[in-house]
Write a protein that holds these residues in place. Sequence first.
Motif, PDB file in Angstrom:
ATOM      1  N   ALA A   1      43.650  46.448  48.862  1.00 39.16           N
ATOM      2  CA  ALA A   1      44.876  46.536  48.072  1.00 39.16           C
ATOM      3  C   ALA A   1      46.087  46.258  48.948  1.00 39.16           C
ATOM      4  O   ALA A   1      46.103  46.578  50.141  1.00 39.16           O
ATOM      5  N   VAL A   2      47.111  45.673  48.328  1.00 33.60           N
ATOM      6  CA  VAL A   2      48.414  45.467  48.964  1.00 33.60           C
ATOM      7  C   VAL A   2      49.459  46.129  48.078  1.00 33.60           C
ATOM      8  O   VAL A   2      49.544  45.830  46.876  1.00 33.60           O
ATOM      9  N   VAL A   3      50.228  47.049  48.650  1.00 29.02           N
ATOM     10  CA  VAL A   3      51.289  47.733  47.912  1.00 29.02           C
ATOM     11  C   VAL A   3      52.625  47.158  48.353  1.00 29.02           C
ATOM     12  O   VAL A   3      52.979  47.215  49.537  1.00 29.02           O
TER      13      VAL A   3
ATOM     14  N   VAL B   1      43.888  43.437  45.478  1.00 33.78           N
ATOM     15  CA  VAL B   1      44.566  43.909  44.276  1.00 33.78           C
ATOM     16  C   VAL B   1      45.988  44.266  44.671  1.00 33.78           C
ATOM     17  O   VAL B   1      46.207  45.000  45.645  1.00 33.78           O
ATOM     18  N   VAL B   2      46.964  43.727  43.962  1.00 37.27           N
ATOM     19  CA  VAL B   2      48.370  43.941  44.309  1.00 37.27           C
ATOM     20  C   VAL B   2      48.959  45.051  43.448  1.00 37.27           C
ATOM     21  O   VAL B   2      48.863  45.019  42.219  1.00 37.27           O
ATOM     22  N   PHE B   3      49.569  46.043  44.133  1.00 38.64           N
ATOM     23  CA  PHE B   3      50.286  47.120  43.461  1.00 38.64           C
ATOM     24  C   PHE B   3      51.781  46.893  43.671  1.00 38.64           C
ATOM     25  O   PHE B   3      52.233  46.734  44.812  1.00 38.64           O
ATOM     26  N   THR B   4      52.543  46.874  42.598  1.00 40.31           N
ATOM     27  CA  THR B   4      53.998  46.784  42.695  1.00 40.31           C
ATOM     28  C   THR B   4      54.564  48.187  42.526  1.00 40.31           C
ATOM     29  O   THR B   4      54.385  48.814  41.493  1.00 40.31           O
ATOM     30  N   ALA B   5      55.231  48.679  43.547  1.00 38.51           N
ATOM     31  CA  ALA B   5      55.705  50.065  43.549  1.00 38.51           C
ATOM     32  C   ALA B   5      57.211  50.095  43.736  1.00 38.51           C
ATOM     33  O   ALA B   5      57.783  49.260  44.437  1.00 38.51           O
TER      34      ALA B   5
ATOM     35  N   GLY C   1      48.754  40.710  36.216  1.00 39.15           N
ATOM     36  CA  GLY C   1      47.613  41.008  37.077  1.00 39.15           C
ATOM     37  C   GLY C   1      47.853  42.077  38.118  1.00 39.15           C
ATOM     38  O   GLY C   1      46.918  42.466  38.819  1.00 39.15           O
ATOM     39  N   THR C   2      49.081  42.549  38.249  1.00 41.91           N
ATOM     40  CA  THR C   2      49.360  43.594  39.229  1.00 41.91           C
ATOM     41  C   THR C   2      49.294  44.974  38.566  1.00 41.91           C
ATOM     42  O   THR C   2      49.308  45.093  37.349  1.00 41.91           O
ATOM     43  N   ARG C   3      49.239  45.994  39.397  1.00 38.55           N
ATOM     44  CA  ARG C   3      49.242  47.374  38.910  1.00 38.55           C
ATOM     45  C   ARG C   3      50.541  48.044  39.351  1.00 38.55           C
ATOM     46  O   ARG C   3      51.053  47.760  40.431  1.00 38.55           O
TER      47      ARG C   3
END
Length: 340
Positions: free
Chosen positions: A271-273, A305-309, A320-322
């Motif tokens: 994962a990448v945040v 999996v890319v997380f946008t925070a 497609g991001t979380r």
Amino acid sequence: MDPVMDPAKDLVADSARGPAGDRAGGRPPRAPADGGLTTGAVARLLGVAPTTLRSWDRRYGIGPAAREDGRHRRWTGADIAALRHMCRLTSAGLPPAEAARAVLTGGPRATPAPRRGHPRRAPGALPLGSARRDCRGLARAALRLDAPAMEELLTQVLDRYGLPAAWDEVMVPALHAVGRKWETAGERYIEVEHLLSWHVSGALRGVRAAGPPAPGAGLSLLACVPGETHTLALEALAATLDRHGLPVRMFGAALPVEALEEAVRRTGPDAVVLWAQSHGTASRSLAARVQAIEWGVRGARRRPVVFTAGPGWAGRQPPGTRHPSGLADAVDALAALGAR
């Protein structure tokens, strides 16, 4: 991931220690021959604004017993000891009126007289609303620029409540209140925000892992997008993942695009945040570029999996991001991802 409890007993009980760095013997400075210290000298000693000392004297009677020529304040050793007690109690989260009653009556705490209507906010007070006691104590210590008290209180809330509760219920409300204060006070109190942020960051980095990473746990890569310098939320996430035995690589503020892509290729994270505080730094094209990065042997290529925070992504979440709703949600999602 943007968005307390019982009072900090050690801060209240340790009556031999001053709140602004006088930790060795806890004794007030020797009074000069003319009978006491000036308000300015006491303010520098304790890390309390002179206006706060005058307010405590006027409102609650926590003031010097003697005045030069009947007008000018001269603080004796006993007066300073009372001020130290007042600082400890307010740092522990007691309202100033309640702390003053405790000081004047010689008890650890007292019940303030009931007020009618809405309480009037004292000059310099932070907009903390219904925040809990530990948060109020941290905010008051920050306003006094009382670094030792902040350090002790942050250590206590982390030990007592752990992450993410200490982050969500104590640190974030205090940081938000300080930020709102300087935004509405003509750029004043910036020094308060900087000092509080520094000590929160130090406390988060002091959190130690419970043990080595769990076998087979997936790696998470954390980075602020280019142009983004707000790192504290990612530091809280990194500390929590580390505490849970989940591998993490924290790259901090404003990581350039090329460096981010190279880091993803070299580490192969699950994962990448990507953290963005503002809409101006949140980049949908950057998220798409990271999503497209592949590594591994032919026939078994993988992508992160890319997380946008962060609030910058609100309403701008790339396909497609979380987008985790908070610190606990992010930790749960990353842990589940690595356990696949």
